[in-house]
Design a protein around this motif. Sequence first.
Motif, PDB file in Angstrom:
ATOM      1  N   SER A   1       0.835  -1.200   0.000  1.00 49.61           N
ATOM      2  CA  SER A   1       0.000   0.000   0.000  1.00 49.61           C
ATOM      3  C   SER A   1       0.872   1.254   0.000  1.00 49.61           C
ATOM      4  O   SER A   1       2.057   1.212  -0.330  1.00 49.61           O
ATOM      5  CB  SER A   1      -0.940  -0.033   1.208  1.00 49.61           C
ATOM      6  N   THR A   2       0.317   2.355   0.434  1.00 42.94           N
ATOM      7  CA  THR A   2       0.995   3.655   0.345  1.00 42.94           C
ATOM      8  C   THR A   2       1.640   4.053   1.664  1.00 42.94           C
ATOM      9  O   THR A   2       1.428   3.445   2.700  1.00 42.94           O
ATOM     10  CB  THR A   2      -0.019   4.736  -0.065  1.00 42.94           C
ATOM     11  N   ASN A   3       2.441   5.131   1.584  1.00 42.51           N
ATOM     12  CA  ASN A   3       3.069   5.727   2.765  1.00 42.51           C
ATOM     13  C   ASN A   3       3.908   4.694   3.532  1.00 42.51           C
ATOM     14  O   ASN A   3       3.677   4.417   4.705  1.00 42.51           O
ATOM     15  CB  ASN A   3       2.014   6.343   3.688  1.00 42.51           C
ATOM     16  N   LEU A   4       4.895   4.133   2.829  1.00 37.15           N
ATOM     17  CA  LEU A   4       5.724   3.070   3.407  1.00 37.15           C
ATOM     18  C   LEU A   4       6.783   3.640   4.338  1.00 37.15           C
ATOM     19  O   LEU A   4       7.422   4.652   4.035  1.00 37.15           O
ATOM     20  CB  LEU A   4       6.418   2.289   2.288  1.00 37.15           C
ATOM     21  N   PHE A   5       6.951   2.986   5.464  1.00 37.46           N
ATOM     22  CA  PHE A   5       8.017   3.348   6.389  1.00 37.46           C
ATOM     23  C   PHE A   5       8.692   2.061   6.868  1.00 37.46           C
ATOM     24  O   PHE A   5       8.026   1.180   7.432  1.00 37.46           O
ATOM     25  CB  PHE A   5       7.480   4.113   7.593  1.00 37.46           C
ATOM     26  N   VAL A   6      10.003   1.972   6.637  1.00 40.86           N
ATOM     27  CA  VAL A   6      10.747   0.764   7.027  1.00 40.86           C
ATOM     28  C   VAL A   6      11.287   0.949   8.435  1.00 40.86           C
ATOM     29  O   VAL A   6      12.067   1.863   8.707  1.00 40.86           O
ATOM     30  CB  VAL A   6      11.902   0.489   6.043  1.00 40.86           C
ATOM     31  N   GLU A   7      10.881   0.077   9.334  1.00 44.81           N
ATOM     32  CA  GLU A   7      11.351   0.132  10.716  1.00 44.81           C
ATOM     33  C   GLU A   7      12.721  -0.515  10.856  1.00 44.81           C
ATOM     34  O   GLU A   7      13.591  -0.011  11.567  1.00 44.81           O
ATOM     35  CB  GLU A   7      10.353  -0.570  11.641  1.00 44.81           C
ATOM     36  N   SER A   8      12.904  -1.660  10.215  1.00 41.71           N
ATOM     37  CA  SER A   8      14.193  -2.366  10.343  1.00 41.71           C
ATOM     38  C   SER A   8      14.359  -3.369   9.214  1.00 41.71           C
ATOM     39  O   SER A   8      13.381  -3.874   8.644  1.00 41.71           O
ATOM     40  CB  SER A   8      14.278  -3.091  11.693  1.00 41.71           C
ATOM     41  N   VAL A   9      15.628  -3.623   8.900  1.00 41.57           N
ATOM     42  CA  VAL A   9      15.985  -4.702   7.977  1.00 41.57           C
ATOM     43  C   VAL A   9      17.116  -5.476   8.665  1.00 41.57           C
ATOM     44  O   VAL A   9      18.218  -4.937   8.846  1.00 41.57           O
ATOM     45  CB  VAL A   9      16.469  -4.165   6.610  1.00 41.57           C
ATOM     46  N   VAL A  10      16.831  -6.696   9.076  1.00 42.55           N
ATOM     47  CA  VAL A  10      17.787  -7.442   9.890  1.00 42.55           C
ATOM     48  C   VAL A  10      18.142  -8.766   9.215  1.00 42.55           C
ATOM     49  O   VAL A  10      17.257  -9.553   8.861  1.00 42.55           O
ATOM     50  CB  VAL A  10      17.218  -7.718  11.303  1.00 42.55           C
ATOM     51  N   LEU A  11      19.439  -8.970   9.038  1.00 39.59           N
ATOM     52  CA  LEU A  11      19.957 -10.228   8.499  1.00 39.59           C
ATOM     53  C   LEU A  11      20.387 -11.113   9.664  1.00 39.59           C
ATOM     54  O   LEU A  11      21.134 -10.667  10.544  1.00 39.59           O
ATOM     55  CB  LEU A  11      21.134  -9.957   7.563  1.00 39.59           C
ATOM     56  N   THR A  12      19.935 -12.362   9.688  1.00 38.90           N
ATOM     57  CA  THR A  12      20.322 -13.293  10.756  1.00 38.90           C
ATOM     58  C   THR A  12      20.789 -14.613  10.165  1.00 38.90           C
ATOM     59  O   THR A  12      20.202 -15.128   9.205  1.00 38.90           O
ATOM     60  CB  THR A  12      19.137 -13.568  11.709  1.00 38.90           C
ATOM     61  N   VAL A  13      21.854 -15.154  10.748  1.00 31.67           N
ATOM     62  CA  VAL A  13      22.360 -16.493  10.413  1.00 31.67           C
ATOM     63  C   VAL A  13      22.765 -17.150  11.726  1.00 31.67           C
ATOM     64  O   VAL A  13      23.584 -16.604  12.474  1.00 31.67           O
ATOM     65  CB  VAL A  13      23.587 -16.440   9.468  1.00 31.67           C
ATOM     66  N   PRO A  14      22.210 -18.300  12.063  1.00 28.93           N
ATOM     67  CA  PRO A  14      22.544 -18.931  13.353  1.00 28.93           C
ATOM     68  C   PRO A  14      23.971 -19.467  13.373  1.00 28.93           C
ATOM     69  O   PRO A  14      24.526 -19.838  12.337  1.00 28.93           O
ATOM     70  CB  PRO A  14      21.528 -20.070  13.464  1.00 28.93           C
ATOM     71  N   TYR A  15      24.560 -19.503  14.567  1.00 26.11           N
ATOM     72  CA  TYR A  15      25.869 -20.114  14.770  1.00 26.11           C
ATOM     73  C   TYR A  15      25.684 -21.509  15.363  1.00 26.11           C
ATOM     74  O   TYR A  15      24.684 -21.800  16.030  1.00 26.11           O
ATOM     75  CB  TYR A  15      26.721 -19.284  15.740  1.00 26.11           C
ATOM     76  N   TYR A  16      26.664 -22.365  15.133  1.00 25.91           N
ATOM     77  CA  TYR A  16      26.677 -23.655  15.805  1.00 25.91           C
ATOM     78  C   TYR A  16      27.204 -23.470  17.230  1.00 25.91           C
ATOM     79  O   TYR A  16      28.163 -22.727  17.456  1.00 25.91           O
ATOM     80  CB  TYR A  16      27.578 -24.644  15.058  1.00 25.91           C
ATOM     81  N   THR A  17      26.571 -24.135  18.186  1.00 28.65           N
ATOM     82  CA  THR A  17      27.007 -24.059  19.579  1.00 28.65           C
ATOM     83  C   THR A  17      27.240 -25.455  20.132  1.00 28.65           C
ATOM     84  O   THR A  17      26.690 -26.443  19.627  1.00 28.65           O
ATOM     85  CB  THR A  17      25.959 -23.338  20.449  1.00 28.65           C
ATOM     86  N   ASP A  18      28.071 -25.521  21.170  1.00 27.72           N
ATOM     87  CA  ASP A  18      28.380 -26.783  21.836  1.00 27.72           C
ATOM     88  C   ASP A  18      27.385 -26.989  22.983  1.00 27.72           C
ATOM     89  O   ASP A  18      27.484 -26.340  24.030  1.00 27.72           O
ATOM     90  CB  ASP A  18      29.813 -26.754  22.358  1.00 27.72           C
ATOM     91  N   ALA A  19      26.427 -27.884  22.773  1.00 27.00           N
ATOM     92  CA  ALA A  19      25.368 -28.087  23.766  1.00 27.00           C
ATOM     93  C   ALA A  19      25.912 -28.611  25.092  1.00 27.00           C
ATOM     94  O   ALA A  19      25.328 -28.359  26.154  1.00 27.00           O
ATOM     95  CB  ALA A  19      24.324 -29.063  23.213  1.00 27.00           C
ATOM     96  N   THR A  20      27.056 -29.309  25.059  1.00 26.17           N
ATOM     97  CA  THR A  20      27.616 -29.885  26.289  1.00 26.17           C
ATOM     98  C   THR A  20      28.194 -28.815  27.206  1.00 26.17           C
ATOM     99  O   THR A  20      28.421 -29.068  28.391  1.00 26.17           O
ATOM    100  CB  THR A  20      28.699 -30.917  25.958  1.00 26.17           C
TER     101      THR A  20
END
Length: 553
Positions: A97-116
């Motif tokens: 629609s009209t009158n667009l306002f972008v609040e945020s643009v966020v790029l995410t990529v998870p990391y591997y973690t050691d569960a132990t």
Amino acid sequence: MYNNSFFKKILLVASVVFLYSCDKDYNEIGGDLIGENNFDLNKQTYSVLGYNQKTGAIQSNNLEVNPLGIYSNTNFGETTANFNTQLTLPALITSVSTNLFVESVVLTVPYYTDATQLKVNADGTRVYVLDSIYGPEKAKMKLSVYESGYFMRDADPVGGFQQPQKYFTDQDTDFNNLKVGNRLNNSLNKAENDEFFFDPAEHPVVATDTVTGVKTTTYTAPGMQLNLNKDYFKSRILEAVNSGKLASNDVFKNYFRGLYFKMEKSGSSAGNLAMLNFKAGKITITYKEDLASTTGGATTRVKKTIVLNMTGNTVSLLKNDYSVNGGAYDALPNTGNQTEGDDKFFLKGGEGSVAVLDLFDKKDLKGYDANGVLTGPNGISDELDDLRNPADGKKLLVNEANLVFHIDAAAMASSYEPQRIYLYDFKNSRPLTDYYLDVTSNSVDAKKSKAFFDGIIKKDATSKKGLTYKIRITNHIRNLINNKDSTNVKLGLVVTEDIGIIASYKVKTQNANISQAPKASVMNPLGTVLHSGKSTVAEAKRLKLEIYYTKPN
């Protein structure tokens, strides 16, 4: 009734015999019993000739995991790992629609973690330890994310669109030259660009109740989280919706061709490298727009999101600099000494190298005809010929056959070590029989499945440094001895990132010595140095084929 009962009994007996035979075969190759010699087994060792074979640039598109960062290895130089990915739309968008306002643009990529090593604090927050990170902890680097101008095709037009398009490790210049505009991660927070590092901290997520206004904070696991240029995505994505650019993925992938991740040194920091599952990554665009009432009422201001996934075509782009620490490896010929063998095996992942092995001594002074009568040379190793045609006429029963590779401790003293190596049929680029017959699995870590086939690093209990890798090839050796038409093929040895992946990837410049290598080796950023089977290697460290056997009376 009687006949039915009789046949049931016969079936029961047959089943017991079958299960006993299977159990007997399994126990014959049981490695834990070998060391104690519980069955008075005999042991014989045989020669193994091997040499190094570099792959050169190799296919690296659509890997399950990809390296990103800068890693310096004392034996293999410095590798800079960049990355390019297409973006895809999980839901097609035909209008905004009209009158667009972008609040945020966020790029995410998870990391591997050691569960132990996960720790939970009293307040419920968590302390994570990252996994699959190589190099100094929290080392800073310059990360720049650009819109990619390189169109990654699905199919290869040279092959008549019958084959998938291949992309290779050495194409970084191609993608770098076609990056679009300025970098997108232009936040004032330098941890998102000029001083980026793989941060193990969890991310707070603050939510505000629309009715009460009360704010609550939750946390997500560690991962790359970059704020991208809002004006850029408003122009390139949101304002392109009504022109049909997001109406189909084919149109969108040609319009917005993806993202290019470029890594560079940050000051004097050495950098480090992480393995990432980019296909779990995404870009989330949060924006507001005015929606006109369908009943003539007031315009409504609404918040919406558009998600762009990183599930299109990808390529791992590697740049190797051998000027620091990698001179010895760089000086190695592309193909080692195929006649006498090399003293050491340099196994390197990525754009790397393979060890090629020949089992049994090459001496061929005699042979045997179909009746076992001694003849002249026949193109088969005399050692193998004698195993197939024993002088007493009694073939040995192979209980276990191993290759034990000793790590060059001095060379690997200050390096990260691959956790597993993989042996395969080099000539035909396929797994060995022993790989297929090993059905062991690991519910915690699938990469540790096929533990009987092995190849998993054995470490010193005190220093925690690697000592050996052992690979069982019992059935491969049985086939060579018992089936005289079996070919003693060359074997390939590589580092592997995932034992479950057996596909091969093409090398860019194919020749008579090599045309492809295991895909899982391309995925692994590490390398190791092993002692070979050459006679110049100290006896205790020398690679040999070990056969444990019994003979019938």
